[in-house]
Design a protein around this motif. Structure first.
Motif, PDB file in Angstrom:
ATOM      1  N   PRO A 141       0.808  -1.231   0.000  1.00  0.00           N
ATOM      2  CA  PRO A 141       0.000   0.000   0.000  1.00  0.00           C
ATOM      3  C   PRO A 141       0.838   1.277   0.000  1.00  0.00           C
ATOM      4  O   PRO A 141       0.324   2.364  -0.287  1.00  0.00           O
ATOM      5  N   GLN A 142       2.125   1.139   0.280  1.00  0.00           N
ATOM      6  CA  GLN A 142       2.980   2.319   0.351  1.00  0.00           C
ATOM      7  C   GLN A 142       3.497   2.767  -1.019  1.00  0.00           C
ATOM      8  O   GLN A 142       4.016   3.875  -1.159  1.00  0.00           O
ATOM      9  N   PHE A 143       3.328   1.916  -2.051  1.00  0.00           N
ATOM     10  CA  PHE A 143       3.754   2.301  -3.397  1.00  0.00           C
ATOM     11  C   PHE A 143       2.971   3.516  -3.900  1.00  0.00           C
ATOM     12  O   PHE A 143       3.548   4.438  -4.485  1.00  0.00           O
ATOM     13  N   ASP A 144       1.654   3.526  -3.680  1.00  0.00           N
ATOM     14  CA  ASP A 144       0.856   4.681  -4.091  1.00  0.00           C
ATOM     15  C   ASP A 144       0.980   5.822  -3.088  1.00  0.00           C
ATOM     16  O   ASP A 144       1.020   6.997  -3.465  1.00  0.00           O
ATOM     17  N   LEU A 145       1.070   5.456  -1.815  1.00  0.00           N
ATOM     18  CA  LEU A 145       1.142   6.468  -0.755  1.00  0.00           C
ATOM     19  C   LEU A 145       2.369   7.365  -0.910  1.00  0.00           C
ATOM     20  O   LEU A 145       2.294   8.584  -0.748  1.00  0.00           O
ATOM     21  N   VAL A 146       3.502   6.770  -1.259  1.00  0.00           N
ATOM     22  CA  VAL A 146       4.726   7.564  -1.363  1.00  0.00           C
ATOM     23  C   VAL A 146       4.634   8.590  -2.489  1.00  0.00           C
ATOM     24  O   VAL A 146       5.160   9.703  -2.377  1.00  0.00           O
ATOM     25  N   LYS A 147       3.913   8.233  -3.551  1.00  0.00           N
ATOM     26  CA  LYS A 147       3.759   9.183  -4.665  1.00  0.00           C
ATOM     27  C   LYS A 147       2.918  10.383  -4.233  1.00  0.00           C
ATOM     28  O   LYS A 147       3.154  11.510  -4.685  1.00  0.00           O
ATOM     29  N   GLU A 148       1.941  10.134  -3.352  1.00  0.00           N
ATOM     30  CA  GLU A 148       1.159  11.250  -2.818  1.00  0.00           C
ATOM     31  C   GLU A 148       2.047  12.190  -2.006  1.00  0.00           C
ATOM     32  O   GLU A 148       1.906  13.414  -2.061  1.00  0.00           O
TER      33      GLU A 148
END
Length: 291
Positions: A94-101
């Protein structure tokens, strides 16, 4: 002051920082999470590494590049490419998308393209922007050293905080005795166990570098095959197809259809916007970094 001194574009290998952040912040099995249970340890580590590099190198422009899925054109060339790598840890997904945010909250563009690796996006943007700016590539991957030139440096993150090796073409020549372009041929000969392509069986880094130093390139070696030791000749002849394939796999593409104009990647962080994001993720200890 010249144009090159005025502008400095930092290209961030996002995956390198994110994975490093995950393993650095999962001590003894503890995974940092929000009160709602969302894992954030990798993003937390990413921010610390990212911010330290910004403070240390003071770029005027920043772009963050990402892998977009596990399969790329290299898997079409060689089905076993990176097949030795297991699935990412469950808490990381779940952190793959979160880091882009989080990167977007710094007003830094996220760049990636399905079918290519982050390295290919970095290579393309590095060659593009080095025409008018100094470029620094922030990564943990020595493969990027093949991109070095007069206006491109590679910042290798080493173990520990604020520990960097800043490579230029001259430093690579001093350390390894080869040019950036020759690194591709060295990898073609020796292969890469982490990316799971073999090169020529029985030829390691030491022999590969020696051969490239002596004959300049893989083509130069093949043109002088009869001058090599019989045992080395035999190894190359038996793996000639894999040699050429491994060289293709090792080469970072610099013609990927991605772009990011300088106007869109000026480093001009809005602290309030970043702090809002930190509050959502409960990164209270990181607020002081940017305030």
């Amino acid at each position: 002051m010249t144009m090159n001194e005025q502008k400095s574009v930092m290209l961030v290998d996002g995956m390198a920082l994110l994975f490093r952040g995950f393993f650095a912040n999962s001590h003894h099995g503890y995974i940092r999470k929000t009160s709602a249970g969302l894992p954030t340890n990798a993003v937390f580590g990413f921010v610390k590494y990212f911010w330290d590099a910004i403070v240390t190198f003071q770029p005027t422009h920043v772009i963050c590049c990402w892998d977009m899925g596990s399969r790329t054109f290299r898997n079409e060339l060689f089905t076993e490419y990176k097949a030795n790598r297991g699935a990412p840890p469950e808490e990381l997904i779940p952190q793959f998308d979160l880091v882009k945010e989080v990167v977007s909250s710094f007003d830094v563009p996220n760049v990636g393209l399905v079918g290519y690796e982050a390295d290919d996006c970095i290579g393309t943007l590095a060659k593009l922007h080095s025409r008018e700016s100094k470029v620094q590539i922030l990564t943990g991957d020595h493969d990027s050293l093949q991109l070095l030139d007069d206006n491109i440096e590679v910042i290798i993150m080493k173990k520990g905080a604020s520990n960097y090796a800043v490579y230029t073409s001259d430093l690579l020549l001093e350390e390894k005795g080869i040019t950036p372009a020759q690194m591709i041929d060295v990898k073609g000969l020796m292969g890469d166990t982490s990316d799971n392509y073999p090169g020529v069986k029985g030829i390691g880094e030491k022999t590969a570098i020696k051969l490239i130093q002596e004959y300049g390139s893989i083509n130069g070696i093949l043109e002088n095959l009869d001058k090599l030791k019989p045992s080395v000749q035999k190894k190359i002849n038996e793996d000639i197809d894999m040699l050429h394939l491994s060289r293709k796999l090792a080469e970072i593409r610099c013609d990927v259809p991605v772009s990011c104009v300088l106007e869109d990647c000026v480093w001009s962080m809005n602290p309030a916007k970043v702090i809002d994001q930190f509050e959502v993720l409960e990164f209270n200890s990181l607020k002081k970094l940017i305030s």
